[in-house]
Design a protein around this motif. Structure first.
Motif, mmCIF file in Angstrom:
data_model
loop_
_atom_site.group_PDB
_atom_site.id
_atom_site.type_symbol
_atom_site.label_atom_id
_atom_site.label_comp_id
_atom_site.label_asym_id
_atom_site.label_seq_id
_atom_site.Cartn_x
_atom_site.Cartn_y
_atom_site.Cartn_z
ATOM 1 N N ASN A 186 2.014 9.877 1.605
ATOM 2 C CA ASN A 186 2.103 8.654 0.806
ATOM 3 C C ASN A 186 1.953 8.910 -0.687
ATOM 4 O OD1 ASN A 186 2.220 6.528 3.017
ATOM 5 N ND2 ASN A 186 0.401 7.683 3.624
ATOM 6 N N HIS A 238 -6.935 -0.887 7.049
ATOM 7 C CA HIS A 238 -6.957 0.530 6.712
ATOM 8 C C HIS A 238 -8.310 1.122 7.081
ATOM 9 C CE1 HIS A 238 -3.664 0.350 3.312
ATOM 10 N NE2 HIS A 238 -3.200 0.041 4.510
ATOM 11 N N GLY A 278 2.867 3.709 -0.066
ATOM 12 C CA GLY A 278 3.686 3.830 1.134
ATOM 13 C C GLY A 278 4.443 2.573 1.495
ATOM 14 N N ASN A 279 5.197 2.659 2.586
ATOM 15 C CA ASN A 279 5.986 1.526 3.069
ATOM 16 C C ASN A 279 5.097 0.547 3.829
ATOM 17 O OD1 ASN A 279 8.417 2.586 2.058
ATOM 18 N ND2 ASN A 279 8.693 3.860 3.886
ATOM 19 N N ASN A 280 5.231 -0.732 3.511
ATOM 20 C CA ASN A 280 4.457 -1.786 4.173
ATOM 21 C C ASN A 280 2.953 -1.514 4.118
ATOM 22 O OD1 ASN A 280 6.606 -3.524 5.030
ATOM 23 N ND2 ASN A 280 7.119 -1.969 6.566
ATOM 24 N N ALA A 305 1.157 1.335 3.807
ATOM 25 C CA ALA A 305 0.791 2.326 4.810
ATOM 26 C C ALA A 305 -0.538 3.004 4.532
ATOM 27 C CB ALA A 305 1.887 3.387 4.917
ATOM 28 N N ARG A 339 -5.750 4.931 5.832
ATOM 29 C CA ARG A 339 -4.411 4.644 6.338
ATOM 30 C C ARG A 339 -4.433 3.441 7.263
ATOM 31 N NH1 ARG A 339 -1.018 10.137 7.810
ATOM 32 N NH2 ARG A 339 -0.957 11.009 5.690
ATOM 33 N N ALA A 340 -3.271 2.784 7.349
ATOM 34 C CA ALA A 340 -3.132 1.630 8.234
ATOM 35 C C ALA A 340 -3.318 2.050 9.675
ATOM 36 C CB ALA A 340 -1.755 0.990 8.046
#
Length: 326
Positions: free
Chosen positions: A132, A170, A295-297, A299, A323-324
């Motif tokens: 990320n 997260h 990151g995407n969405n 992340a 992190r998610a």
């Protein structure tokens, strides 16, 4: 709540340019640091490299109480993979600012680096999430001669994409450096600067029924990795020369040092995925936290925490990478 006015007070910060791993720890994460360079802005434009500085005096304006003893002297960090060294600029009494790798002092995936050549001994803990393009770290010295030096770094290499109408959780790791005691003598070892480990959980709300997204969280399981405390216990022991008879003695046993949870109080997330708020312990404000999403969405996220707590008061700088969970 911390406003944009507070964001613009800091004059120096750091940004990450690329994520060159020091040593792999799986799943695209790295326990190392890539290149940080100085930047005059708190946030770069959307889509560019962005970073968040820390300014501990903001605690005085947002949470009340006295200003922190420690300030963020760090202006840049550069990692040299050939020599496995960091060059940290801005801190005094560290010669040219070269930090050598110290793997025995790593904390939960944060790589440790030491500088012991100057009039002050420094310890840095840094970590990169290369998936990320995200990094965070802390550096500090023991408290000595009525002062200490150090700082925090927090950086992201690309703008995130943020979801809508959903909540995201997260979880991740926390690592900190904490001043203990008030060393005003000639002991320049890091015995007065202890490492702290912990876990972080963040809940992010991206539903559009509010003016902006929001975040809150908690740092739990905080444990001092370098110090112990003692507790007195009463134990029964046999009386020498008198079979069957016992007496009671007071003995001291060593126990690990743990700390209360740090609550990262609810605050807003701006359109670039950045956030800043109050850190509290036991329901009382004790410092500040800054962070950024990557990151995407959404992340992943990274953040730094600077607090003062305890009796006598100890200054702790910490960083987290999370992190998610889904």
């Amino acid at each position: 709540m911390i406003t944009e006015r507070h964001f613009k007070m800091k004059k120096t910060t750091a940004v990450v340019a690329s994520c060159v791993a020091l040593m792999s720890c799986g799943s695209g994460e790295s326990t190392g640091i890539s290149s940080f360079v100085s930047s005059p802005d708190r946030f770069a434009n959307s889509g560019e490299v962005a970073a968040i500085p820390t300014e501990t005096q903001r605690y005085n304006e947002t949470a009340g109480g006295d200003a922190f003893a420690g300030q963020n002297e760090v202006t840049s960090i550069t990692y040299d993979s050939a020599t496995e060294t960091l060059t940290i600029l801005g801190d005094p009494f560290d010669l040219a600012g070269t930090f050598k790798r110290a793997p025995k002092r790593d904390v939960r995936g944060f790589a440790a680096f030491e500088n012991e050549g100057g009039a002050r001994n420094y310890l840095a803990l840094v970590r990169v999430d290369s998936d990320n393009n995200l990094a965070a770290g802390v550096v500090g010295t023991p408290f000595r001669l009525d002062n200490e030096f150090g700082g925090t770094v927090l950086a992201r290499g690309a703008a995130p994409t943020l979801p809508t109408n959903r909540e995201v959780r997260h979880v991740g790791d926390y690592a900190g450096v904490r001043n203990v005691g008030t060393n005003n003598g000639d002991d320049m070892s890091n015995s007065f600067l202890h490492r702290v480990e912990g876990r972080v959980q963040l809940d992010l709300d991206f539903f559009t029924d509010r003016q902006s997204a929001g975040i809150e969280g908690v740092i739990t399981n905080r444990r001092n990795m370098d110090g112990t405390t003692t507790r007195e216990v009463e134990v029964e022991v046999p009386v020498i020369g008198r079979p069957g008879q016992t007496t009671t003695e007071t003995r001291q046993i060593a126990e690990e040092i743990t700390y209360q949870d740090i609550v990262l109080q609810f605050t807003g997330i701006d359109e670039n995925g950045n956030f800043s708020g109050i850190a509290a312990v036991g329901g009382q404000p004790v410092g500040l936290y800054d962070g950024m999403i990557a990151g995407n969405n959404a992340a992943a996220s990274a953040g730094i925490v600077v607090i003062q707590e305890g009796s006598p008061v100890s200054l702790e700088r910490g960083a987290f990478i999370a992190r998610a969970t889904d």
